[in-house]
Design an enzyme around this catalytic site. Structure first.
Site, mmCIF file in Angstrom:
data_model
loop_
_atom_site.group_PDB
_atom_site.id
_atom_site.type_symbol
_atom_site.label_atom_id
_atom_site.label_comp_id
_atom_site.label_asym_id
_atom_site.label_seq_id
_atom_site.Cartn_x
_atom_site.Cartn_y
_atom_site.Cartn_z
ATOM 1 C CE LYS A 43 -3.522 2.837 0.810
ATOM 2 N NZ LYS A 43 -4.493 3.157 -0.269
ATOM 3 C CB CYS A 126 -2.738 9.791 -3.856
ATOM 4 S SG CYS A 126 -4.080 9.596 -2.649
HETATM 5 C C1 DHB Z 1 -5.302 6.342 -2.217
HETATM 6 C C2 DHB Z 1 -5.906 6.322 -3.430
HETATM 7 C C3 DHB Z 1 -5.168 6.322 -4.572
HETATM 8 O O1 DHB Z 1 -5.735 6.276 -5.805
HETATM 9 C C4 DHB Z 1 -3.800 6.365 -4.474
HETATM 10 O O2 DHB Z 1 -3.064 6.408 -5.581
HETATM 11 C C5 DHB Z 1 -3.179 6.374 -3.264
HETATM 12 C C6 DHB Z 1 -3.935 6.366 -2.125
HETATM 13 C C7 DHB Z 1 -6.068 6.374 -0.984
HETATM 14 O O3 DHB Z 1 -7.102 7.024 -0.962
HETATM 15 O O4 DHB Z 1 -5.632 5.750 0.007
#
Ligand code: DHB
Length: 307
Positions: A43, A126
């Site tokens: 993540k 993000c």
């Molecule tokens: C999140 C969403 C995304 O599309 C990303 O690239 C990184 C983080 C998020 O909301 O956690």
């Protein structure tokens, strides 16, 4: 044979998880390592641990999902510490790094450069942090960030891109990427800032940002295919492309292969179906390729035929 290479790293198959669902905790990453995913992708991490946005922040949709998670993660030091144990599970490990500034990304990339991680994917896209623009939609910022993060060590760096929708933006992004030793790109991230309204409750269906969130899944496959195709035509062959967006069958994966992807990542389908999706899609892809007499990934990669 569905094996492939990204930035010199051999992957036993063409399919892996995307940074996103179910890849935040040790337990989740361990599950991915035990599955048919050909790598373990973590993540997106930040300097400090984060709880993320208020719930509900993810909802299934008939043809995908919408989410505004807000980068819930354990903080990069936790992933740094997990790398030896993750590597011991036998697969390449790809960390996703998503700082709030160039300085954040420098700190994290420097740390991972000194680790045993295989690839570093820096997330420029993000869409879910209130008040923060996506780096990938600002080519000057992208240039500055790449200048900084590609000079920190020898481990291959890739970037996770936002979806683009204009030919001039593909060209602008490719021209910035070409200035630096970017070894791979991952495209696409979710289509940011979409809105799903429940007409019965007269409310959005997720809480953060007044309901605005990243659209994922089937809805975005044509956008992902176009982005992979456009960048495959604009970038040199020594930059690998990881395709993402709406892959839930072997045939979807094959379409990304024709567009020019070297590997693909799976997010929404993994979220909905669980880790068995990797083996299922792998089997489907192998069968479809066999039916077309393709022996290996290179046989079909980028071979979209003109109409
Ligand atoms: C999140 C969403 C995304 O599309 C990303 O690239 C990184 C983080 C998020 O909301 O956690």
């Amino acid at each position: 044979d569905l094996s492939t290479h990204v930035a010199g790293v051999k992957l036993e198959s063409y399919l892996m998880n995307a940074s996103g669902p179910k890849c935040t905790t040790w337990e989740e990453l361990h599950t991915i390592a035990q599955s048919h995913s050909s790598a373990v992708v973590t993540k997106s991490c930040t300097i400090a641990p984060r709880e993320g946005n208020p719930e509900p922040r993810y909802q299934d949709l008939p043809l995908g999902s919408i989410q505004s998670m807000g980068l819930p993660n354990l903080g990069y030091k936790a992933y740094l510490e997990m790398i030896p144990a993750l590597k011991a599970l036998g697969k390449p490990v790809i960390v996703s790094v998503s700082g709030f500034s160039v300085e954040d990304n420098i700190e994290m990339v420097t740390a991972f450069q000194q680790s045993d991680v295989d690839l570093i994917e820096v997330n420029f896209s993000c869409p879910n942090i209130p008040g923060k623009a996506q780096v990938a939609y600002d080519f000057e910022q992208t240039d500055k960030a790449l200048a900084a993060i590609t000079a920190l060590g020898n481990k291959p760096i890739g970037i996770k891109l936002a979806p683009y929708f204009d030919m001039s933006h593909f060209v602008a992004a490719a021209n910035v990427i070409k200035k630096y030793p970017v070894k791979f790109i991952t495209c696409i991230n979710s289509i940011g800032n979409t809105l799903i309204i429940d007409p019965y409750t007269e409310q959005p269906i997720i809480k953060p940002k007044g309901g605005f969130g990243g659209l994922c899944g089937d809805y975005i496959k044509p956008v992902g295919l176009a982005n992979v195709r456009a960048f495959r035509e604009l970038l040199d062959d020594n930059v690998q492309i990881i395709g993402v967006g709406g892959i839930k069958t072997g045939i979807d994966a094959f379409e990304y292969l024709l567009a020019g992807a070297d590997a693909v990542q799976i997010a929404t389908c993994f979220e909905k179906e669980g880790e068995t999706c990797f083996e299922r899609i792998e089997t489907e892809l192998a069968e479809f390729m066999k039916s077309k007499n393709y022996q290996c990934i290179a046989d079909a990669k980028g071979k979209l035929k003109p109409l």
